[in-house]
Structures are given as structure tokens and as C-alpha cells.
Design an enzyme around this catalytic site. Structure first.
Site, PDB file in Angstrom:
ATOM      1  CB  CYS A  97      36.951  37.945  34.468  1.00 55.93           C
ATOM      2  SG  CYS A  97      38.275  38.696  33.926  1.00 55.93           S
ATOM      3  CD  GLN A 117      37.423  35.419  38.257  1.00 51.53           C
ATOM      4  OE1 GLN A 117      36.541  36.086  37.780  1.00 51.53           O
ATOM      5  NE2 GLN A 117      38.663  35.698  38.135  1.00 51.53           N
TER       6      GLN A 117
END
Length: 263
Positions: free
Chosen positions: A114, A108
Site C-alpha cells: 500500500c 492493490q
């Protein structure tokens, strides 16, 4: 918090924080007649024994099988952050149980992405059907044989995913926040086979399936042990490793289930 500032490396963000909104998956290409998301309402008897007289085994039993993946939304706390860093450092130094090399995982690099990361990890690692030429099918094809960091760069440059994410986030039950910093984070749990050893071609260690946690903020896929009953295994791990370490009750879980939604 999708990620701390120190964890964010690039990313054309931050994105708007995403709620537990599985509509993203359908917009990205999931064929809704083949799989869908459902809420998970309970983890253990002590926490939920008095809810309408229904015990936890019944609550978990309400989730449609087969469960292919579980997404957890949890509060980030200082103790969690310390534990996360220590575990990542230990894995980087000492290694862990071997991970099935076919598992899809990506880093990420976009703040507040997320939710999208968890959905991607759930969908790509499950045997679900995607619409031909859909955004997620194209993304999977482009990401073949790419490193986790290269996959992150591809996500950064795929404006369509950012648009889908923003549309899903803006369509949530709460208004879009003006402060995009949040102390909540998504992670994903899937099952994968025990990988064969290079020497014998046989599974490494006892047990046929392993429970894996997939979080783009981590050092890589994290092995959480043998898995015999996936949903119960996830519930037990979340109870013992997440809920037990905080008084904050901002937790929610959704399951990716096979077949169409019955609602």
C-alpha cells in the site's frame, strides 16, 4: 495492514511494510529538483494548539506550496473496515459524483504494497518530472489504456519496483519486522477537475476541482467533494473521517510539493 487476507488476490508477496519513506520516489525516477515530499505536522486547532505556541494554520502553512498530493498513513480498525465495505457497496450500487477519466488508479493485489501504491497514485496523478527511462516512466507508459486490474498485474511482474520497495522498507528507521502483518495502511489524496458531462461538454455541477481519495483496496477512486484549498480540504477530511473515529494516534501525513527540498 496493507490489506486483509480476504482482499489479497495474488501478488508474489507479501512485501515488507513500507514506512513513510519518500526516498522510494527518487529511486523510482522522481527528479528531486522538481518535486519532493514533506511531513505534515497538524490537522486542527484542538489537537495541536499547544505545540510550541504555534497554531494549526501556521503548521499547515509550513508546507511548501504548491501541494500536489497528500499521503496518509492510518490505523485500520474494525469500525473503519465496516465503513469502508459499506461505502464501497453503496458506490458500486448507486454510483457517486463523476470522476475525471484521466485519473490514474490501480487495484492493490500485493500484500503490504500500500505504501508503493500510495506513492504511485500521488506521483502519476501530479504534474511532476520523471527521469527518462526511469522505472516509473516506463511503468506509466506500459499502463496506458490498461484497466486497474491489468495495472496491478503489471506491478506484480515488475521486479524492479519490488526491489525498490524492499530497499526503501529495509532502510527505514525501524528494523524489518519478522511478522509482515501490520494494521497500518496508506491512502492518497489528489485533486482533479470536474469531468465534463457527455451531453454538454461542461463541468458537472458547481466547482472546478474535486478532492479524490485513491486507495487500491477500494472499489475505485472515491470522490470526497469540492476542493478549493487542497491541503486544508485534505486536513479537514482526515480529521472528520479518520481521526474522529479512533483513539489510535498512529497517523502520519506527507505532502508531495513542487520544487526542490529546502532542507
Amino acid at each position: 495492514m496493507a490489506e486483509t487476507q480476504s482482499d489479497s488476490k495474488s501478488g508474489g508477496g507479501p512485501w515488507i511494510p513500507l514506512e513513510s519513506n519518500p526516498e522510494w520516489a527518487v529511486k523510482a525516477g522522481l527528479v528531486a529538483s522538481q518535486a519532493h515530499f514533506e511531513d505534515i505536522y497538524g490537522l486542527d486547532n484542538e489537537a495541536l494548539s499547544d505545540i510550541r505556541g504555534v497554531n494549526v494554520l501556521q503548521l499547515l502553512g509550513m508546507v511548501t506550496e504548491p501541494v500536489k498530493a497528500v499521503i496518509l498513513l492510518f490505523p485500520i480498525t474494525n469500525p473503519y473496515e465496516q465503513k469502508r465495505r459499506e461505502e464501497d457497496l453503496r458506490i458500486a450500487r448507486e454510483g457517486q459524483h463523476p470522476i475525471d477519466p484521466t485519473v490514474f488508479w490501480m487495484k492493490q493485489t500485493i500484500s503490504n504494497a500500500c505504501g508503493t501504491m500510495a506513492l504511485l497514485h500521488a506521483l502519476v496523478n501530479s504534474d511532476v518530472t520523471f527521469a527518462p527511462e526511469s522505472p516509473i516512466e516506463k511503468f506509466i507508459d506500459v499502463c496506458k489504456d490498461k484497466t486497474p486490474e491489468e495495472r496491478a498485474k503489471i506491478l506484480e511482474s515488475t521486479q524492479l519496483f519490488a526491489d525498490i520497495h524492499e530497499d526503501a522498507a529495509s532502510g527505514g528507521q525501524t528494523s524489518v519486522p519478522t511478522d509482515l502483518h501490520t494494521d497500518l495502511h496508506f491512502t492518497c489524496f489528489v485533486r482533479a477537475p470536474n469531468p465534463p458531462s457527455r451531453e454538454t461538454g461542461q463541468a458537472v455541477g458547481p466547482g472546478g476541482m474535486r478532492l479524490l481519495e485513491l486507495d487500491g483496496r477500494r472499489v475505485g477512486p472515491i470522490d470526497r467533494g469540492e476542493s478549493t484549498e487542497f491541503l486544508k480540504d485534505v486536513a479537514k477530511f482526515v480529521r472528520n473521517s479518520y481521526v474522529a473515529y479512533t483513539a489510535n494516534l498512529n497517523f502520519s501525513m506527507i505532502a508531495l510539493c513542487g520544487g526542490p527540498s529546502v532542507e
